[in-house]
Design an enzyme around this catalytic site. Sequence first.
Site, short mmCIF file in Angstrom:
data_model
loop_
_atom_site.label_atom_id
_atom_site.label_comp_id
_atom_site.label_asym_id
_atom_site.label_seq_id
_atom_site.Cartn_x
_atom_site.Cartn_y
_atom_site.Cartn_z
N ARG A 118 2.79 11.56 6.22
CA ARG A 118 3.13 10.48 5.41
C ARG A 118 2.77 12.12 4.23
O ARG A 118 3.98 11.80 3.40
CB ARG A 118 2.26 9.11 5.50
CG ARG A 118 3.34 8.00 4.94
CD ARG A 118 2.34 7.02 4.79
NE ARG A 118 1.63 7.06 5.51
CZ ARG A 118 1.36 6.52 6.75
NH1 ARG A 118 3.28 6.42 7.13
NH2 ARG A 118 0.87 5.90 7.55
N PHE A 126 -5.95 3.61 9.98
CA PHE A 126 -5.30 2.23 11.23
C PHE A 126 -4.22 3.00 12.74
O PHE A 126 -5.03 3.84 12.54
CB PHE A 126 -5.02 1.22 10.37
CG PHE A 126 -3.39 2.20 9.57
CD1 PHE A 126 -3.67 3.44 9.02
CD2 PHE A 126 -2.10 2.27 10.73
CE1 PHE A 126 -2.19 3.84 9.25
CE2 PHE A 126 -0.61 2.61 10.01
CZ PHE A 126 -0.66 4.16 9.49
N GLY A 127 -4.27 2.22 12.88
CA GLY A 127 -3.26 2.41 14.09
C GLY A 127 -3.79 3.62 15.19
O GLY A 127 -5.26 3.19 15.56
N TYR A 128 -3.22 4.63 15.59
CA TYR A 128 -3.95 5.98 16.23
C TYR A 128 -4.93 6.19 15.90
O TYR A 128 -5.15 7.48 16.27
CB TYR A 128 -2.80 6.31 17.22
CG TYR A 128 -1.96 5.62 17.57
CD1 TYR A 128 -1.96 4.99 18.58
CD2 TYR A 128 -0.38 4.90 17.03
CE1 TYR A 128 -1.18 4.29 19.33
CE2 TYR A 128 0.49 4.42 17.82
CZ TYR A 128 0.20 4.15 18.82
OH TYR A 128 0.91 2.97 20.00
N HIS A 154 0.82 -1.18 -0.25
CA HIS A 154 0.09 -0.61 0.43
C HIS A 154 1.01 0.72 -0.14
O HIS A 154 1.18 1.92 -0.56
CB HIS A 154 -1.05 -0.31 0.90
CG HIS A 154 -2.01 -1.10 1.15
ND1 HIS A 154 -2.78 -0.75 -0.05
CD2 HIS A 154 -1.84 -2.02 1.99
CE1 HIS A 154 -3.48 -2.03 0.23
NE2 HIS A 154 -2.92 -2.53 1.59
N LYS A 155 1.80 1.04 0.66
CA LYS A 155 2.67 2.34 0.77
C LYS A 155 3.17 2.45 -0.49
O LYS A 155 3.67 3.26 -0.82
CB LYS A 155 3.75 2.34 1.88
CG LYS A 155 3.52 2.71 3.61
CD LYS A 155 5.20 2.12 4.50
CE LYS A 155 4.41 2.82 5.92
NZ LYS A 155 5.12 2.50 6.40
N ASP A 189 9.80 6.07 8.43
CA ASP A 189 9.81 5.66 9.75
C ASP A 189 8.81 7.08 10.56
O ASP A 189 8.37 8.31 10.10
CB ASP A 189 11.26 5.59 10.38
CG ASP A 189 10.90 4.57 11.60
OD1 ASP A 189 10.07 3.63 11.64
OD2 ASP A 189 10.99 5.09 12.77
N THR A 190 7.80 6.23 11.16
CA THR A 190 6.49 7.41 11.89
C THR A 190 6.16 7.36 12.70
O THR A 190 6.04 5.39 13.88
CB THR A 190 5.03 7.10 11.41
OG1 THR A 190 5.27 7.30 9.01
CG2 THR A 190 4.21 7.71 11.80
P1 IMP Z 1 6.00 2.80 10.02
O1 IMP Z 1 6.77 3.12 10.25
O2 IMP Z 1 4.56 3.39 9.08
O3 IMP Z 1 5.60 1.03 10.20
O4 IMP Z 1 4.68 3.96 11.72
C1 IMP Z 1 5.12 2.93 12.95
C2 IMP Z 1 3.70 3.44 13.87
O5 IMP Z 1 3.54 4.26 13.46
C3 IMP Z 1 2.69 2.33 13.27
O6 IMP Z 1 2.00 0.76 13.78
C4 IMP Z 1 1.08 3.24 14.07
O7 IMP Z 1 1.10 2.25 14.73
C5 IMP Z 1 1.58 4.33 14.04
N1 IMP Z 1 0.95 4.53 12.77
C6 IMP Z 1 2.04 5.51 11.16
N2 IMP Z 1 1.46 6.46 10.74
C7 IMP Z 1 0.27 6.27 11.43
C8 IMP Z 1 -1.14 7.02 11.01
O8 IMP Z 1 -1.28 7.33 9.47
N3 IMP Z 1 -1.92 7.25 11.07
C9 IMP Z 1 -2.37 6.43 12.55
N4 IMP Z 1 -0.81 5.83 13.09
C10 IMP Z 1 -0.15 5.73 12.65
#
Ligand code: IMP
Length: 190
Positions: free
Chosen positions: A177, A148-150, A11-12, A68-69
């Site tokens: 992002r 998803f996530g938060y 998806h990314k 990384d997020t």
């Molecule tokens: P990643 O680095 O994109 O894998 O993000 C790490 C974690 O941050 C994810 O597993 C989510 O818990 C959270 N996260 C990242 N991007 C988002 C978003 O756009 N919405 C909500 N949670 C996010």
Amino acid sequence: MKLYFATNNLHKVAEVQNILGRDFEVLSLKDLGNADEIPETGNTLEENSRLKARYVYDTYGMNCFADDTGLEVEALGGAPGVHSARYAGTPGDDSKNVDMLLENLKKAVNRNARFRTVITLITDGKEKQFEGVVNGKIVNERRGEGGFGYDPVFVPNGYVTTFAEMTSKEKNRISHRGISIRKFADFLLT
Ligand code: IMP
């Protein structure tokens, strides 16, 4: 130009390919025969994003990028931050992570938070990082079914809806992002 994205999240890959257009071909780790995610052992988003991109460049010698997020909450001193995916333990679980966040903020008056994404690009051995930030607040209860996530507990500043109540198009227009990818794309395309 071919660019390898240090992820197996298709998806990314599709999201970035969409923004970069036909001048670039965005490929994943799978295209390099690597089905595993690269371990994130850094202490900051900058380190993790860099170490994933470095791994691909040093192992395969390909032009590449990684992201990384994290969610950074003011009242929690910036937590869960780099540990966002596994805030409530391993393996990562979005629902448990949100429960833990709400529990830890139960008494907090200050609900300020931000999502931050760091992208590291390596072309011909040269590194460049791009940051995307969206500021907002953590609400008391989950709202919305999307994302998803938060997302169900994050309301961006200037809005009344959570990210989970927005369409993905609306969210991408203002999200951490989306911002980081557009900065990265502007750099590559100009
Ligand atoms: P990643 O680095 O994109 O894998 O993000 C790490 C974690 O941050 C994810 O597993 C989510 O818990 C959270 N996260 C990242 N991007 C988002 C978003 O756009 N919405 C909500 N949670 C996010």
